[in-house]
Design a protein around this motif. Sequence first.
Motif, PDB file in Angstrom:
ATOM      1  N   ARG A  35       3.086  -1.040  -5.303  1.00 43.20           N
ATOM      2  CA  ARG A  35       1.869  -1.503  -4.629  1.00 43.20           C
ATOM      3  C   ARG A  35       2.230  -1.907  -3.214  1.00 43.20           C
ATOM      4  O   ARG A  35       3.275  -2.502  -2.972  1.00 43.20           O
ATOM      5  N   ARG A  36       1.367  -1.538  -2.304  1.00 39.99           N
ATOM      6  CA  ARG A  36       1.611  -1.764  -0.887  1.00 39.99           C
ATOM      7  C   ARG A  36       0.696  -2.866  -0.372  1.00 39.99           C
ATOM      8  O   ARG A  36      -0.532  -2.795  -0.549  1.00 39.99           O
ATOM      9  N   LEU A  37       1.302  -3.866   0.252  1.00 34.13           N
ATOM     10  CA  LEU A  37       0.514  -4.915   0.877  1.00 34.13           C
ATOM     11  C   LEU A  37       0.065  -4.400   2.238  1.00 34.13           C
ATOM     12  O   LEU A  37       0.872  -4.234   3.157  1.00 34.13           O
ATOM     13  N   ILE A  38      -1.210  -4.142   2.359  1.00 36.00           N
ATOM     14  CA  ILE A  38      -1.791  -3.558   3.563  1.00 36.00           C
ATOM     15  C   ILE A  38      -2.459  -4.666   4.386  1.00 36.00           C
ATOM     16  O   ILE A  38      -3.243  -5.454   3.849  1.00 36.00           O
ATOM     17  N   THR A  39      -2.129  -4.725   5.658  1.00 31.82           N
ATOM     18  CA  THR A  39      -2.778  -5.656   6.581  1.00 31.82           C
ATOM     19  C   THR A  39      -3.458  -4.838   7.671  1.00 31.82           C
ATOM     20  O   THR A  39      -2.812  -4.052   8.362  1.00 31.82           O
ATOM     21  N   ILE A  40      -4.780  -5.011   7.791  1.00 28.40           N
ATOM     22  CA  ILE A  40      -5.582  -4.277   8.768  1.00 28.40           C
ATOM     23  C   ILE A  40      -6.298  -5.280   9.654  1.00 28.40           C
ATOM     24  O   ILE A  40      -6.825  -6.292   9.172  1.00 28.40           O
ATOM     25  N   LYS A  41      -6.333  -5.001  10.941  1.00 29.59           N
ATOM     26  CA  LYS A  41      -6.945  -5.904  11.918  1.00 29.59           C
ATOM     27  C   LYS A  41      -8.203  -5.275  12.504  1.00 29.59           C
ATOM     28  O   LYS A  41      -8.218  -4.083  12.814  1.00 29.59           O
ATOM     29  N   LYS A  42      -9.247  -6.083  12.631  1.00 26.80           N
ATOM     30  CA  LYS A  42     -10.462  -5.606  13.297  1.00 26.80           C
ATOM     31  C   LYS A  42     -10.269  -5.721  14.805  1.00 26.80           C
ATOM     32  O   LYS A  42     -10.141  -6.813  15.345  1.00 26.80           O
ATOM     33  N   THR A  43     -10.202  -4.581  15.461  1.00 26.74           N
ATOM     34  CA  THR A  43      -9.992  -4.549  16.909  1.00 26.74           C
ATOM     35  C   THR A  43     -11.290  -4.437  17.680  1.00 26.74           C
ATOM     36  O   THR A  43     -11.335  -4.760  18.867  1.00 26.74           O
ATOM     37  N   ALA A  44     -12.332  -3.974  17.025  1.00 25.07           N
ATOM     38  CA  ALA A  44     -13.604  -3.747  17.719  1.00 25.07           C
ATOM     39  C   ALA A  44     -14.312  -5.073  17.987  1.00 25.07           C
ATOM     40  O   ALA A  44     -14.223  -6.020  17.210  1.00 25.07           O
ATOM     41  N   HIS A  45     -15.010  -5.134  19.090  1.00 30.01           N
ATOM     42  CA  HIS A  45     -15.840  -6.302  19.436  1.00 30.01           C
ATOM     43  C   HIS A  45     -17.319  -6.005  19.241  1.00 30.01           C
ATOM     44  O   HIS A  45     -18.157  -6.860  19.509  1.00 30.01           O
ATOM     45  N   ALA A  46     -17.618  -4.808  18.775  1.00 34.23           N
ATOM     46  CA  ALA A  46     -19.016  -4.429  18.556  1.00 34.23           C
ATOM     47  C   ALA A  46     -19.530  -5.017  17.247  1.00 34.23           C
ATOM     48  O   ALA A  46     -18.751  -5.342  16.339  1.00 34.23           O
TER      49      ALA A  46
END
Length: 453
Positions: free
Chosen positions: A401-412
């Motif tokens: 299992r992969r610990l995935i970290t995703i960041k919201k870059t959009a300001h919309a």
Amino acid sequence: MEYLFVFAQSHEEFRVPELLSISELHGFTIGFDRYANVLDNAIKRPFMILMLDKEEHAHILAQRCILIKSVHEFYAEGTSYDMLHEQNSRARPQWERYIPDTSFKFFVLGYNSTISQRCQHQIIESFAYMDFLGKIEMKNPEVTLTVFEEYESGRATDGGLHKDGELTQVYFGRLVVHGTARSLMGTFDVKKRQYFGNTSMEAEISLLMANQTLASPGKLIYDPFIGTGSMAYTTAYFGAFVYGSDIDGRQMRGKDKTPGIIRAASQYGVASRIMDLCTFDVTNHPWRCGSFFDAIITDPPYGVRAGAKRLGRKKIREDRLQSAIPRPNEPYIPPTKPYELSQLVTDLVLLARYLLRPGGRLVFFLPTVSAEYAPPDINTVLCEGMELVANSLQDFGSWGRRLITIKKTAHAEYLPPSFDSVREAGESRDTHVPAHKDFREKYFQGFKRDNER
């Protein structure tokens, strides 16, 4: 200044993401100059030499990072003691201030090695040229000088000065701080918890996930598959306020009058930071405005112990429709249908883009088949405005299992996702089949039997 980091022998791929997350949380940087092209190999070893602007930063990291055992001011290293002593002599300006009247002791440790008392004494005597004049104090010294011997594999039987076999590396420095955060693993031990289930996440992983969310006082964090609340307790412990939901309210409540999650949160002194717990399906959520959570943390049900469900009916024959009609005076239980993992993960990322503030993080586990996994698998779950931060594997052999970290870059601002229509459009564009698609069926029909042989 360079510092020697000593790590616990677990979750190697989680080390660097955790360091970077905590340094980002506290507004400083870490230098990986020594490992510009070899970082993937370096993380497999228990020692790393990193650059920090201040010693204070070492204390911050050791107090929060779960995988740090200790941090040392770095003086010298070498593939032999002759090389080590030569480099240490050149580092005299770093340690000579401790010579006159500072109490001290030496600490000698071997990795993949057992060092006898006799050899430890010989190693310590080889540093006599440093001419320390202070008192030797074994219990509470002002300075602890540390020697670490590293061997590639196997278990050696004596120290590097007198050993059959080759010394991979030896390090020397001054102890700055022990990693105190590892004690939290005992605090949040699932076996000591008042309320837990068979899918409750283990303490060490829950703490690592909380660090990836940058949990801190005043932040608002959401777990859409909260279950028995393992990640809620650790994120709340670091000061965040937590909101949780699940399609199965029984998981959150338990059998007592007081919800099980609240009872366990009270055990850890964080019940006041559990804002609320609600029962609903994330694909039919009640959120009418977005961009207000600082992070989303979750371990989606992927079928090893419990399969994911969403509201809806399976295809049933006409002769069974009558039995599906609710009867008078009986509580209505909404029907559910299986929720295929690749669809669930795609929906989760879309929901996160809607609910997260700019800069907010989505942290979740993604199970994959080891033999089938490829980097494009992660790209299939990303969408516009969302950027991958970390991808760390916890390897179980045939699967992981992969610990995935995703960041919201959009300001919309984004509209609430209409999951089915968005997914159908996405499927028509993307022909890559990720290794996590139909994971539950693969687990029970294929590689699980291979492991049992």
